[in-house]
Design a protein around this motif. Structure first.
Motif, PDB file in Angstrom:
ATOM      1  N   THR A   1       0.848  -1.190   0.000  1.00 30.74           N
ATOM      2  CA  THR A   1       0.000   0.000   0.000  1.00 30.74           C
ATOM      3  C   THR A   1       0.882   1.237   0.000  1.00 30.74           C
ATOM      4  O   THR A   1       1.774   1.361   0.833  1.00 30.74           O
ATOM      5  CB  THR A   1      -0.930   0.003   1.230  1.00 30.74           C
ATOM      6  OG1 THR A   1      -1.725  -1.192   1.200  1.00 30.74           O
ATOM      7  CG2 THR A   1      -1.842   1.204   1.230  1.00 30.74           C
ATOM      8  N   HIS A   2       0.625   2.156  -0.930  1.00 35.21           N
ATOM      9  CA  HIS A   2       1.408   3.390  -1.069  1.00 35.21           C
ATOM     10  C   HIS A   2       0.540   4.563  -0.626  1.00 35.21           C
ATOM     11  O   HIS A   2      -0.559   4.751  -1.132  1.00 35.21           O
ATOM     12  CB  HIS A   2       1.834   3.582  -2.523  1.00 35.21           C
ATOM     13  CG  HIS A   2       2.712   2.489  -3.024  1.00 35.21           C
ATOM     14  ND1 HIS A   2       4.079   2.548  -2.945  1.00 35.21           N
ATOM     15  CD2 HIS A   2       2.422   1.284  -3.572  1.00 35.21           C
ATOM     16  CE1 HIS A   2       4.591   1.446  -3.439  1.00 35.21           C
ATOM     17  NE2 HIS A   2       3.596   0.653  -3.830  1.00 35.21           N
ATOM     18  N   ILE A   3       1.060   5.347   0.319  1.00 38.85           N
ATOM     19  CA  ILE A   3       0.315   6.467   0.886  1.00 38.85           C
ATOM     20  C   ILE A   3       1.190   7.711   0.959  1.00 38.85           C
ATOM     21  O   ILE A   3       2.408   7.634   0.792  1.00 38.85           O
ATOM     22  CB  ILE A   3      -0.203   6.136   2.305  1.00 38.85           C
ATOM     23  CG1 ILE A   3       0.973   5.898   3.265  1.00 38.85           C
ATOM     24  CG2 ILE A   3      -1.155   4.944   2.283  1.00 38.85           C
ATOM     25  CD1 ILE A   3       0.594   5.855   4.717  1.00 38.85           C
ATOM     26  N   THR A   4       0.544   8.842   1.246  1.00 40.49           N
ATOM     27  CA  THR A   4       1.261  10.042   1.654  1.00 40.49           C
ATOM     28  C   THR A   4       1.205  10.083   3.167  1.00 40.49           C
ATOM     29  O   THR A   4       0.120  10.000   3.754  1.00 40.49           O
ATOM     30  CB  THR A   4       0.620  11.304   1.063  1.00 40.49           C
ATOM     31  OG1 THR A   4       0.715  11.239  -0.361  1.00 40.49           O
ATOM     32  CG2 THR A   4       1.316  12.557   1.570  1.00 40.49           C
ATOM     33  N   LEU A   5       2.334  10.175   3.795  1.00 37.70           N
ATOM     34  CA  LEU A   5       2.431  10.208   5.252  1.00 37.70           C
ATOM     35  C   LEU A   5       2.795  11.626   5.663  1.00 37.70           C
ATOM     36  O   LEU A   5       3.755  12.205   5.143  1.00 37.70           O
ATOM     37  CB  LEU A   5       3.500   9.214   5.696  1.00 37.70           C
ATOM     38  CG  LEU A   5       3.731   9.015   7.179  1.00 37.70           C
ATOM     39  CD1 LEU A   5       2.452   8.595   7.893  1.00 37.70           C
ATOM     40  CD2 LEU A   5       4.810   7.956   7.383  1.00 37.70           C
ATOM     41  N   LYS A   6       2.005  12.194   6.569  1.00 33.07           N
ATOM     42  CA  LYS A   6       2.272  13.550   7.062  1.00 33.07           C
ATOM     43  C   LYS A   6       2.600  13.497   8.544  1.00 33.07           C
ATOM     44  O   LYS A   6       2.024  12.705   9.290  1.00 33.07           O
ATOM     45  CB  LYS A   6       1.063  14.450   6.827  1.00 33.07           C
ATOM     46  CG  LYS A   6       0.812  14.721   5.371  1.00 33.07           C
ATOM     47  CD  LYS A   6      -0.248  15.773   5.186  1.00 33.07           C
ATOM     48  CE  LYS A   6      -0.372  16.107   3.715  1.00 33.07           C
ATOM     49  NZ  LYS A   6      -1.259  17.239   3.498  1.00 33.07           N
TER      50      LYS A   6
ATOM     51  N   ASP B   1      -4.358   2.573  -1.170  1.00 35.63           N
ATOM     52  CA  ASP B   1      -3.425   3.308  -2.029  1.00 35.63           C
ATOM     53  C   ASP B   1      -3.914   4.733  -2.223  1.00 35.63           C
ATOM     54  O   ASP B   1      -5.101   4.964  -2.478  1.00 35.63           O
ATOM     55  CB  ASP B   1      -3.321   2.634  -3.406  1.00 35.63           C
ATOM     56  CG  ASP B   1      -2.303   1.520  -3.447  1.00 35.63           C
ATOM     57  OD1 ASP B   1      -1.364   1.515  -2.639  1.00 35.63           O
ATOM     58  OD2 ASP B   1      -2.443   0.640  -4.319  1.00 35.63           O
ATOM     59  N   GLY B   2      -3.002   5.675  -2.079  1.00 33.28           N
ATOM     60  CA  GLY B   2      -3.322   7.073  -2.303  1.00 33.28           C
ATOM     61  C   GLY B   2      -3.868   7.809  -1.100  1.00 33.28           C
ATOM     62  O   GLY B   2      -4.026   9.028  -1.146  1.00 33.28           O
ATOM     63  N   ASP B   3      -4.165   7.101  -0.009  1.00 30.09           N
ATOM     64  CA  ASP B   3      -4.662   7.772   1.194  1.00 30.09           C
ATOM     65  C   ASP B   3      -3.591   8.697   1.773  1.00 30.09           C
ATOM     66  O   ASP B   3      -2.395   8.524   1.534  1.00 30.09           O
ATOM     67  CB  ASP B   3      -5.069   6.758   2.266  1.00 30.09           C
ATOM     68  CG  ASP B   3      -6.429   6.122   1.999  1.00 30.09           C
ATOM     69  OD1 ASP B   3      -7.125   6.549   1.054  1.00 30.09           O
ATOM     70  OD2 ASP B   3      -6.778   5.193   2.748  1.00 30.09           O
ATOM     71  N   VAL B   4      -4.063   9.657   2.560  1.00 38.14           N
ATOM     72  CA  VAL B   4      -3.176  10.538   3.314  1.00 38.14           C
ATOM     73  C   VAL B   4      -3.329  10.154   4.784  1.00 38.14           C
ATOM     74  O   VAL B   4      -4.427  10.230   5.342  1.00 38.14           O
ATOM     75  CB  VAL B   4      -3.527  12.022   3.105  1.00 38.14           C
ATOM     76  CG1 VAL B   4      -2.659  12.901   3.987  1.00 38.14           C
ATOM     77  CG2 VAL B   4      -3.379  12.404   1.640  1.00 38.14           C
ATOM     78  N   VAL B   5      -2.247   9.721   5.384  1.00 39.92           N
ATOM     79  CA  VAL B   5      -2.243   9.328   6.791  1.00 39.92           C
ATOM     80  C   VAL B   5      -1.389  10.338   7.546  1.00 39.92           C
ATOM     81  O   VAL B   5      -0.228  10.581   7.179  1.00 39.92           O
ATOM     82  CB  VAL B   5      -1.707   7.901   6.981  1.00 39.92           C
ATOM     83  CG1 VAL B   5      -1.648   7.539   8.461  1.00 39.92           C
ATOM     84  CG2 VAL B   5      -2.570   6.897   6.211  1.00 39.92           C
ATOM     85  N   THR B   6      -1.969  10.934   8.575  1.00 43.16           N
ATOM     86  CA  THR B   6      -1.287  11.967   9.345  1.00 43.16           C
ATOM     87  C   THR B   6      -1.041  11.475  10.762  1.00 43.16           C
ATOM     88  O   THR B   6      -1.953  10.946  11.410  1.00 43.16           O
ATOM     89  CB  THR B   6      -2.136  13.253   9.388  1.00 43.16           C
ATOM     90  OG1 THR B   6      -2.432  13.655   8.048  1.00 43.16           O
ATOM     91  CG2 THR B   6      -1.414  14.368  10.108  1.00 43.16           C
ATOM     92  N   LEU B   7       0.183  11.645  11.219  1.00 44.70           N
ATOM     93  CA  LEU B   7       0.532  11.389  12.614  1.00 44.70           C
ATOM     94  C   LEU B   7       0.723  12.739  13.270  1.00 44.70           C
ATOM     95  O   LEU B   7       1.532  13.554  12.804  1.00 44.70           O
ATOM     96  CB  LEU B   7       1.819  10.572  12.718  1.00 44.70           C
ATOM     97  CG  LEU B   7       1.794   9.190  12.085  1.00 44.70           C
ATOM     98  CD1 LEU B   7       3.157   8.525  12.249  1.00 44.70           C
ATOM     99  CD2 LEU B   7       0.707   8.325  12.690  1.00 44.70           C
ATOM    100  N   MET B   8      -0.026  12.980  14.334  1.00 48.56           N
ATOM    101  CA  MET B   8       0.096  14.274  15.000  1.00 48.56           C
ATOM    102  C   MET B   8       0.112  14.081  16.510  1.00 48.56           C
ATOM    103  O   MET B   8      -0.492  13.163  17.041  1.00 48.56           O
ATOM    104  CB  MET B   8      -1.053  15.211  14.586  1.00 48.56           C
ATOM    105  CG  MET B   8      -2.424  14.748  14.942  1.00 48.56           C
ATOM    106  SD  MET B   8      -3.715  15.911  14.445  1.00 48.56           S
ATOM    107  CE  MET B   8      -3.924  15.477  12.737  1.00 48.56           C
TER     108      MET B   8
END
Length: 94
Positions: free
Chosen positions: A2-7, A80-87
């Motif tokens: 799975t490929h995501i954008t990680l913020k 795939d394509g989701d944006v996952v944010t760790l805050m």
């Protein structure tokens, strides 16, 4: 895979030194994402309770703008394509 954008926001950004990255992991749920991201970025102490599974109350994991607890908890899907944010928007109370 799975490929995501990680913020990264707050303390996470401070730890890893940048605000976002392309990230890939085996699986498609939060349960599979957690060990991959904590190993890749050495953020387990910021994200996870001592049990190594549940997230700390002072940390948040957000999938496409929604808290993962509201969309399936550990079984919340990550696609795939989701944006996952760790805050970590606030310091924990001691």
């Amino acid at each position: 895979m799975t490929h995501i954008t990680l913020k990264f926001i707050g303390e996470f950004w401070g730890r890893v030194g940048f605000g976002h990255a392309d990230f890939a992991f085996e699986g498609n749920t939060v349960r599979e994402f957690l060990p991959a991201v904590t190993q890749a970025y050495n953020v387990a102490d910021l994200l996870l309770n001592p049990d190594g599974v549940s997230t700390k109350p002072s940390s948040r994991l957000v999938i496409n703008g929604r808290f993962f607890e509201l969309v399936g908890d550990l079984d919340a899907p990550i696609r795939d394509g989701d944006v996952v944010t760790l805050m970590r928007p606030y310091a924990p109370a001691f």
